[in-house]
Design an enzyme around this catalytic site. Structure first.
Site, PDB file in Angstrom:
ATOM      1  N   GLU A  14       0.838  -1.212   0.000  1.00 28.41           N
ATOM      2  CA  GLU A  14       0.000   0.000   0.000  1.00 28.41           C
ATOM      3  C   GLU A  14       0.871   1.259   0.000  1.00 28.41           C
ATOM      4  O   GLU A  14       2.078   1.207   0.230  1.00 28.41           O
ATOM      5  CB  GLU A  14      -0.916   0.034   1.230  1.00 28.41           C
ATOM      6  CG  GLU A  14      -2.340  -0.429   0.972  1.00 28.41           C
ATOM      7  CD  GLU A  14      -3.160   0.566   0.151  1.00 28.41           C
ATOM      8  OE1 GLU A  14      -2.586   1.567  -0.326  1.00 28.41           O
ATOM      9  OE2 GLU A  14      -4.356   0.329  -0.019  1.00 28.41           O
ATOM     10  N   ASN A 145      -9.862   6.146   1.774  1.00 26.81           N
ATOM     11  CA  ASN A 145      -8.821   5.676   0.864  1.00 26.81           C
ATOM     12  C   ASN A 145      -8.362   6.826  -0.017  1.00 26.81           C
ATOM     13  O   ASN A 145      -8.323   7.965   0.435  1.00 26.81           O
ATOM     14  CB  ASN A 145      -9.298   4.457   0.079  1.00 26.81           C
ATOM     15  CG  ASN A 145      -8.618   3.182   0.549  1.00 26.81           C
ATOM     16  OD1 ASN A 145      -7.399   3.121   0.701  1.00 26.81           O
ATOM     17  ND2 ASN A 145      -9.405   2.155   0.805  1.00 26.81           N
ATOM     18  N   ASP A 194      -9.800   2.146  -4.576  1.00 28.59           N
ATOM     19  CA  ASP A 194      -8.813   2.144  -3.496  1.00 28.59           C
ATOM     20  C   ASP A 194      -7.924   3.382  -3.655  1.00 28.59           C
ATOM     21  O   ASP A 194      -8.425   4.485  -3.794  1.00 28.59           O
ATOM     22  CB  ASP A 194      -8.030   0.827  -3.523  1.00 28.59           C
ATOM     23  CG  ASP A 194      -7.405   0.467  -2.184  1.00 28.59           C
ATOM     24  OD1 ASP A 194      -6.978   1.376  -1.453  1.00 28.59           O
ATOM     25  OD2 ASP A 194      -7.318  -0.732  -1.856  1.00 28.59           O
TER      26      ASP A 194
END
Length: 287
Positions: A14, A145, A194
Site C-alpha cells: 500500500e 482511501n 482504493d
C-alpha cells in the site's frame, strides 16, 4: 502492459510514494509493519521493520517521512524505522486506526481513520497542519482511501471505498478548507475504488481492489482509460520515475492459500507501466 518491478510479495502492499528528492519509490506492507523502497535505477530494494501499524506515508520537508499509524500521526525515519509521534487525534477510539493519506499542495498531511471490525460510518478524515494541530475535515467515513489534488490545487479527491465512491471537493489551498462535496465517480461492486493519484493533465488514476484494473478518469469523472492488472487486488498507484511517467501499482496477496498464490504470481508484487502523461512531484509535509 504492466511489468513486475518488485517480485517479493507483500501481504497488503500500500501507499506507493515517489520521492523526487531521493529518487526512490517508498511503499508499505501494512500487516507486516514494514516500510520498503525501490531504487529503479539499480533495481535494488530495501526495507525496515516498523514499531507500529502504518497505513500511509508522505514526504517531509525536513527529511524523512510523515506517517499515519495505528496510534496517530508520526515522523518516520526510513533509515532506522523509528517513529516519533506528533499528534493522536483519536486517543479515545482504540478501535480506530489510520488508513490512506497524502500531503496536500500547501504541505499539510491528510489521512482518514476507520473502525477495526465490521464496517461502520465512524471514521474521520483528519488534516495535520505544520504546527501539528489536527482538524476533522469529514466525519461519517466508512473506509477512507485514495486522496489527491488537481494540478491547480482547486479540487481535492477523496475515496470512501465501502461507499464505492470517489468524491470531489472544492479546495482552498490557503486555508485548507474543503466544501461542495460531490460524487466524482462511482464503482460497481465487487470492485472497490482504493488508492489514487492525479497526473499533470488533472486525470485521476484509481486502483480497483477486486477489479484487476486501474481506471483513469478525466477531470469530469469520465472513464478515459483502463489498465488491466494481472492480479485481482490492486491497492494503490503513484506516478514516478525520472520523468514521472512510470505508474507504479501496489497489490495484495492477503487471504490467498498456497495453491492460489502459485496460480497468481503477481499477487502482492509491485507493478509498473509507462504512461503518456507525467505526474507532478509529490508535495512535502511542512511540519
Amino acid at each position: 502492459m504492466t511489468d513486475v518491478v518488485v517480485a517479493r510479495r507483500c501481504v497488503v502492499g500500500e501507499g506507493p510514494l515517489w520521492s523526487v528528492r531521493d529518487g526512490l519509490l517508498y511503499w508499505l506492507d501494512i500487516p507486516e509493519q514494514r516500510l520498503r523502497w525501490l531504487d529503479p535505477a539499480t533495481g535494488a530494494t530495501e526495507g525496515r521493520s516498523l514499531p507500529d501499524v502504518v497505513g500511509s506515508i508522505g514526504l517531509r520537508a525536513t527529511g524523512g517521512l510523515v506517517a499515519a499509524t495505528r496510534n496517530g500521526f508520526a515522523a518516520l525515519q526510513p533509515a532506522t524505522g523509528e517513529l516519533s509521534y506528533l499528534h493522536d487525534p483519536e486517543p479515545d477510539r482504540p478501535e480506530h486506526y489510520f488508513n490512506d493519506g497524502k500531503v496536500d499542495p500547501a504541505g499539510r498531511f491528510w489521512a482518514g481513520t476507520l473502525n477495526d471490525g465490521p464496517p461502520t460510518a465512524t471514521g474521520t478524515l483528519w488534516r495535520l497542519d505544520a504546527d501539528h494541530g489536527c482538524h476533522p475535515m469529514r466525519r461519517g467515513v466508512i473506509c477512507p482511501n485514495g486522496l489527491g489534488w488537481s494540478p491547480d490545487a482547486r479540487t481535492m479527491y477523496f475515496t470512501d471505498s465501502r461507499r464505492y465512491t470517489i468524491f470531489a471537493f472544492d479546495f482552498d489551498a490557503e486555508s485548507g478548507r474543503i466544501g461542495n462535496a460531490r460524487v466524482f465517480a462511482s464503482v460497481t461492486p465487487p470492485a472497490d475504488p482504493d488508492g489514487l493519484c492525479v497526473d499533470s493533465e488533472g486525470c485521476v488514476y484509481s486502483a480497483q481492489w477486486g477489479g484487476a484494473q486501474v481506471v483513469r478518469y478525466d477531470p469530469a469523472g469520465r472513464v478515459v482509460g483502463t489498465i488491466p492488472v494481472p492480479t485481482r487486488l490492486a491497492t494503490s498507484v503513484a506516478l514516478g520515475g525520472p520523468d514521472l511517467r512510470t505508474l507504479f501499482i501496489t497489490t495484495a496477496s492477503i487471504g490467498l492459500d498456497a495453491a492460489q498464490l502459485a496460480a497468481d504470481p503477481a499477487a502482492g508484487t509491485v507493478l509498473a507501466v509507462t504512461v503518456d502523461t507525467p505526474g507532478v512531484p509529490e508535495p512535502m509535509f511542512a511540519g
